[in-house]
Design an enzyme around this catalytic site. Structure first.
Site, short mmCIF file in Angstrom:
data_model
loop_
_atom_site.label_atom_id
_atom_site.label_comp_id
_atom_site.label_asym_id
_atom_site.label_seq_id
_atom_site.Cartn_x
_atom_site.Cartn_y
_atom_site.Cartn_z
CG HIS A 68 -2.74 -0.60 0.22
ND1 HIS A 68 -3.84 -1.31 0.64
CD2 HIS A 68 -1.97 -0.41 1.31
CE1 HIS A 68 -3.73 -1.56 1.93
NE2 HIS A 68 -2.60 -1.02 2.36
CB SER A 81 0.48 6.00 1.64
OG SER A 81 -0.21 4.81 1.91
CD GLU A 84 3.32 3.59 5.65
OE1 GLU A 84 2.81 3.43 6.77
OE2 GLU A 84 2.76 3.26 4.58
CG PHE A 116 4.26 -4.35 -5.81
CD1 PHE A 116 4.60 -5.69 -5.87
CD2 PHE A 116 5.07 -3.48 -5.09
CE1 PHE A 116 5.74 -6.16 -5.23
CE2 PHE A 116 6.21 -3.95 -4.45
CZ PHE A 116 6.54 -5.29 -4.53
CB ILE A 117 0.61 -4.24 -1.17
CG1 ILE A 117 -0.59 -3.59 -1.85
CG2 ILE A 117 0.72 -3.79 0.29
CD1 ILE A 117 -1.91 -3.96 -1.27
CB ALA A 119 5.81 -3.54 4.90
#
Length: 164
Positions: A68, A81, A84, A116-117, A119
């Site tokens: 990611h 991505s 988003e 850092f992930i 949603a």
């Protein structure tokens, strides 16, 4: 948008074209899930994909997390991505905001050795920054588990955009 019935009729190649990117740069998830076809529902498909990841080794999960991008960075990303992050306002950061995100991203990476992930759908850049500030205080195992939960949320949102 496809129905689950249409998805069940796809060839392996078509299935991979449609769902190979649901988990960021990790087509292995879809490659393993395809063998469960036919799926009874979107929920069934999602559960099977999550199960594939849950059965993976810790090293495979870490590779998935590291696939990611850092939020707010100006790097090449998957089309999902890009969309988003753009929807959350992360593609239009001021120079000052970009510096703040970059600094916090670096602190996070230094501490956890993975990005850092979150949603980000439905969130704005301020909410995302606040979440980063809070989560950088966590212990590594807590953050690893939180990252995995967020990856699962991202996958579900991506599936919901493709399948009814």
């Amino acid at each position: 948008m496809l129905t689950i019935e249409q998805l069940n009729k796809t060839t392996e190649h078509e299935f991979m074209e449609l769902l190979g990117g649901i988990f960021e740069h990790s087509p292995w998830v879809a490659e393993k899930a395809i063998h469960v076809k036919p799926f009874s529902s979107l929920g069934h498909l999602y559960d099977e994909m999550v199960s594939v990841v849950e059965q993976a080794t810790e090293e495979q999960k870490l590779i998935l997390i590291k696939a990611h991008p850092n939020l707010g960075e100006r790097i090449e990303m998957s089309p999902d991505s890009v969309n988003e992050q753009a929807g959350a306002g992360l593609k239009n950061l001021t120079p000052e905001e970009y510096d703040k995100f970059s600094t916090l991203n670096q602190q996070y990476m230094d501490k956890f050795a993975f990005p850092f992930i979150l949603a980000v759908k439905g969130k704005n850049k301020h909410q995302i920054y606040e979440a980063m500030e809070q989560r950088v205080q966590n212990q590594r195992e807590t953050e690893f588990q939180t990252a995995m939960k967020e990856i699962y949320k991202i996958a579900l949102l991506r599936l919901e955009e493709k399948i009814q």
